[in-house]
Scaffold this motif. Structure first.
Motif, PDB file in Angstrom:
ATOM      1  N   LYS A 143       0.824  -1.218   0.000  1.00  0.00           N
ATOM      2  CA  LYS A 143       0.000   0.000   0.000  1.00  0.00           C
ATOM      3  C   LYS A 143       0.853   1.261   0.000  1.00  0.00           C
ATOM      4  O   LYS A 143       1.802   1.361   0.784  1.00  0.00           O
ATOM      5  N   VAL A 153      -3.518   0.413  -3.487  1.00  0.00           N
ATOM      6  CA  VAL A 153      -3.426  -0.868  -2.789  1.00  0.00           C
ATOM      7  C   VAL A 153      -3.300  -1.993  -3.799  1.00  0.00           C
ATOM      8  O   VAL A 153      -4.097  -2.086  -4.729  1.00  0.00           O
ATOM      9  N   GLU A 184       1.702  -5.440   4.160  1.00  0.00           N
ATOM     10  CA  GLU A 184       1.014  -6.171   5.226  1.00  0.00           C
ATOM     11  C   GLU A 184       0.535  -7.543   4.822  1.00  0.00           C
ATOM     12  O   GLU A 184       0.406  -7.869   3.637  1.00  0.00           O
ATOM     13  N   GLU A 185       0.270  -8.303   5.835  1.00  0.00           N
ATOM     14  CA  GLU A 185      -0.260  -9.656   5.717  1.00  0.00           C
ATOM     15  C   GLU A 185      -1.580  -9.624   4.960  1.00  0.00           C
ATOM     16  O   GLU A 185      -2.386  -8.713   5.149  1.00  0.00           O
ATOM     17  N   CYS A 186      -1.819 -10.626   4.126  1.00  0.00           N
ATOM     18  CA  CYS A 186      -3.074 -10.717   3.385  1.00  0.00           C
ATOM     19  C   CYS A 186      -4.108 -11.432   4.261  1.00  0.00           C
ATOM     20  O   CYS A 186      -3.924 -12.584   4.645  1.00  0.00           O
ATOM     21  N   LEU A 187      -5.175 -10.700   4.592  1.00  0.00           N
ATOM     22  CA  LEU A 187      -6.209 -11.269   5.456  1.00  0.00           C
ATOM     23  C   LEU A 187      -7.222 -12.045   4.623  1.00  0.00           C
ATOM     24  O   LEU A 187      -7.522 -11.672   3.495  1.00  0.00           O
ATOM     25  N   GLU A 191     -15.424  -9.109   3.551  1.00  0.00           N
ATOM     26  CA  GLU A 191     -15.278  -7.701   3.938  1.00  0.00           C
ATOM     27  C   GLU A 191     -16.621  -7.089   4.291  1.00  0.00           C
ATOM     28  O   GLU A 191     -17.646  -7.456   3.732  1.00  0.00           O
ATOM     29  N   LYS A 213     -16.080  -3.254  -4.818  1.00  0.00           N
ATOM     30  CA  LYS A 213     -15.011  -2.374  -5.298  1.00  0.00           C
ATOM     31  C   LYS A 213     -14.578  -2.675  -6.717  1.00  0.00           C
ATOM     32  O   LYS A 213     -14.160  -1.786  -7.439  1.00  0.00           O
ATOM     33  N   ILE A 281      -9.077  -3.260   8.217  1.00  0.00           N
ATOM     34  CA  ILE A 281      -8.277  -3.115   6.993  1.00  0.00           C
ATOM     35  C   ILE A 281      -7.830  -1.668   6.878  1.00  0.00           C
ATOM     36  O   ILE A 281      -6.667  -1.376   6.635  1.00  0.00           O
ATOM     37  N   GLU A 282      -8.774  -0.771   7.043  1.00  0.00           N
ATOM     38  CA  GLU A 282      -8.408   0.646   6.944  1.00  0.00           C
ATOM     39  C   GLU A 282      -9.520   1.488   7.546  1.00  0.00           C
ATOM     40  O   GLU A 282     -10.652   1.035   7.698  1.00  0.00           O
TER      41      GLU A 282
HETATM   42  P1  AMP Z   1      -7.997  -0.157   1.167  1.00  0.00           P
HETATM   43  O1  AMP Z   1      -7.831   0.969   0.189  1.00  0.00           O
HETATM   44  O2  AMP Z   1      -6.982  -0.192   2.258  1.00  0.00           O
HETATM   45  O3  AMP Z   1      -9.431  -0.320   1.618  1.00  0.00           O
HETATM   46  O4  AMP Z   1      -7.772  -1.466   0.331  1.00  0.00           O
HETATM   47  C1  AMP Z   1      -8.543  -1.722  -0.824  1.00  0.00           C
HETATM   48  C2  AMP Z   1      -8.940  -3.162  -0.833  1.00  0.00           C
HETATM   49  O5  AMP Z   1      -7.783  -3.993  -0.815  1.00  0.00           O
HETATM   50  C3  AMP Z   1      -9.728  -3.593   0.387  1.00  0.00           C
HETATM   51  O6  AMP Z   1     -11.079  -3.305   0.273  1.00  0.00           O
HETATM   52  C4  AMP Z   1      -9.465  -5.071   0.405  1.00  0.00           C
HETATM   53  O7  AMP Z   1     -10.273  -5.735  -0.541  1.00  0.00           O
HETATM   54  C5  AMP Z   1      -8.042  -5.166  -0.061  1.00  0.00           C
HETATM   55  N1  AMP Z   1      -7.124  -5.248   1.086  1.00  0.00           N
HETATM   56  C6  AMP Z   1      -6.490  -4.219   1.700  1.00  0.00           C
HETATM   57  N2  AMP Z   1      -5.731  -4.657   2.712  1.00  0.00           N
HETATM   58  C7  AMP Z   1      -5.862  -6.005   2.740  1.00  0.00           C
HETATM   59  C8  AMP Z   1      -5.308  -7.057   3.546  1.00  0.00           C
HETATM   60  N3  AMP Z   1      -4.441  -6.804   4.520  1.00  0.00           N
HETATM   61  N4  AMP Z   1      -5.678  -8.319   3.276  1.00  0.00           N
HETATM   62  C9  AMP Z   1      -6.535  -8.599   2.278  1.00  0.00           C
HETATM   63  N5  AMP Z   1      -7.083  -7.664   1.480  1.00  0.00           N
HETATM   64  C10 AMP Z   1      -6.757  -6.375   1.691  1.00  0.00           C
END
Ligand code: AMP
Ligand code: GLY
Length: 427
Positions: A143, A153, A184-187, A191, A213, A281-282
């Motif tokens: 990210k 991301v 970061e680790e992939c969760l 969602e 998304k 996640i955020e």
């Molecule tokens: P964000 O802009 O941080 O919301 O990231 C966009 C999308 O990336 C998220 O809605 C998730 O689908 C995916 N994502 C972000 N971080 C992770 C994570 N650590 N593990 C798995 N998917 C993630």
């Protein structure tokens, strides 16, 4: 009272719809607004980045509350500027908006307050980042630290993809936003989006939603700002909600107070519901777009009252009330979005689509010329429907979509699919 709403998207049109229901509203100004908000309020050509101009306008028009819709003006310090002149504003200060503005800031806060989130490391140079990737392997998530319009991301399935993402970010693909990179680790899990309304000290659960998304059906293709959403998200059970409030939202409120940046406004947690429980996640520091379009039509309390209470630091004790009905929104986008959209095409028949029971249409990237409605952005219209179930809301929304005559646009045909499948299973 007179209100100034800042923004021009579908989210702001949805906020405007909710505000005009309030008996306390006298005049609603929207800056800059869009052709949809012009029907419920008065659009004004104010630049939110010009704080002096906004303050002048507020004084001239006796604005009692400024509501800031999008993240950029919040991160740019508009609320701080207004508060310095004793103008009440809904939304966080610049320091509190760092929860969205800096992923590294939020990750460190999670570490310090034991908030469940993906394991991570921060980098400001290429070589150590590449080394970390090789040590941890794929899948892994890369990210850009700062704002990148949802495009910063990369969920990398291979090491190669991850290395390319890191290289692109340090090479300046996202400008300053990519000067620092979080890996970061992939969760794994499903969602969900969770919204809380906050007054600096307290946070009340607001509502849940799930958005889509990816640009293509079946959640395929590149990420977008959001192609549709529904609310409520039944995956967030009362038990999971309690964990989100106790383990994630409450410690965040405490952390922000401890850091001298109490959080006011909407705290939007993007969550992964993992086997071990919900993980952050955020954070975003405002309503989601298109999530606002499905949350606000379900709100039974007065949005203006709630926003005033949040801005004054005096939210009620009781959580806001929502209709048990479902809402679903489909985003109509101009062809080629999320690439450079092809704009200028004409959109017809919006009025007949809106005539369907339970359907509301909010504008995002539209403009009017000679009485015609034209596409003027990537995400152009949101078709929102209420129903007794998500399946019913979905059927109504697509019935309305099908009445709209717009060869220059497209939409996903499967918004809400996870929930519709769950409803069928339950029946
Ligand atoms: P964000 O802009 O941080 O919301 O990231 C966009 C999308 O990336 C998220 O809605 C998730 O689908 C995916 N994502 C972000 N971080 C992770 C994570 N650590 N593990 C798995 N998917 C993630
Ligand atoms: N729909 C995602 C967002 O508003 O950030």
């Amino acid at each position: 009272m007179n209100i100034l709403l800042v923004g021009s998207g579908g989210r702001e049109h949805a906020i405007a719809h909710a505000l005009v229901k309030s008996p306390r509203l006298t005049r609603l100004f929207v800056a800059p607004g869009n052709p949809g908000t012009a029907r419920v309020g008065l659009n004004v050509a104010l630049d939110a980045a010009d704080h002096d101009a906004v303050i002048r306008f507020c004084r001239e028009e006796q604005i009692a509350l400024v509501i800031v819709g999008p993240e950029q003006p919040l991160i740019g310090g508009l609320v701080d500027a207004l508060e310095a002149y004793d103008i009440l504003a809904f939304g966080p200060t610049q320091a509190a908006a760092r929860l969205e503005g800096s992923k590294g800031f939020t990750k460190d806060l999670c570490r310090d307050y034991d908030i469940p989130t993906a394991r991570y490391a921060r980098f400001s140079a290429l070589e150590p980042a590449l080394r970390y990737l090789r040590e941890n392997g794929a899948p892994i998530v890369v990210k850009a630290d700062g704002l990148a319009a949802g495009k910063g991301v990369v969920v990398a399935q291979t090491l190669d993809e991850a290395e390319q993402a890191v290289q692109a970010m340090f090479a300046g693909a996202f400008g300053q936003s990519g000067a620092e990179v979080v890996i970061e680790e992939c969760l794994e899990g499903e969602e969900a989006s969770f919204f809380a309304i906050c007054d600096g000290v307290r946070a009340l659960p607001f509502a849940t939603a799930q958005d889509h998304k990816r640009v293509g059906d079946g959640d395929t293709g590149p990420n977008t700002g959001g192609m549709g959403a529904y609310s409520p998200a039944s995956v967030v059970t009362p038990d999971i909600e309690a964990r989100i409030m106790n383990d994630i939202i409450a410690p965040t409120m405490r952390a922000m107070r401890d850091r001298g940046a109490p959080f006011k406004g909407v705290l939007y947690a993007g969550l992964m519901l993992t086997k071990e429980g919900p993980k952050l996640i955020e954070y975003n520091c405002r309503f989601g777009d298109p999530e606002a379009q499905v949350i606000l039509p379900r709100l039974e309390d007065d949005l203006l009252e709630l926003m005033l209470a949040s801005a004054r630091g005096a939210l009620p004790l009781e959580r806001p009330r929502f209709s048990p009905r479902a809402a679903l929104t489909v985003v109509l986008a101009a062809k080629n979005y999320p690439g450079t959209p092809i704009t200028g095409s004409e959109i017809r028949n919006v009025t007949s689509a809106e005539a369907i029971e339970g359907v509301t249409i909010t504008h995002a990237g539209t403009r009017e010329a000679d009485g015609r409605l034209l596409a003027a952005g990537g995400r152009v219209l949101n078709v929102t429907a209420l129903g007794e179930s998500v399946a019913e809301a979905q059927a109504r929304a697509y019935a309305a979509v099908d009445l709209i005559d717009w060869p220059g646009g497209f939409c996903r045909r499967d918004i809400g699919w996870r929930e519709v499948a769950r409803e069928q299973k339950r029946a």
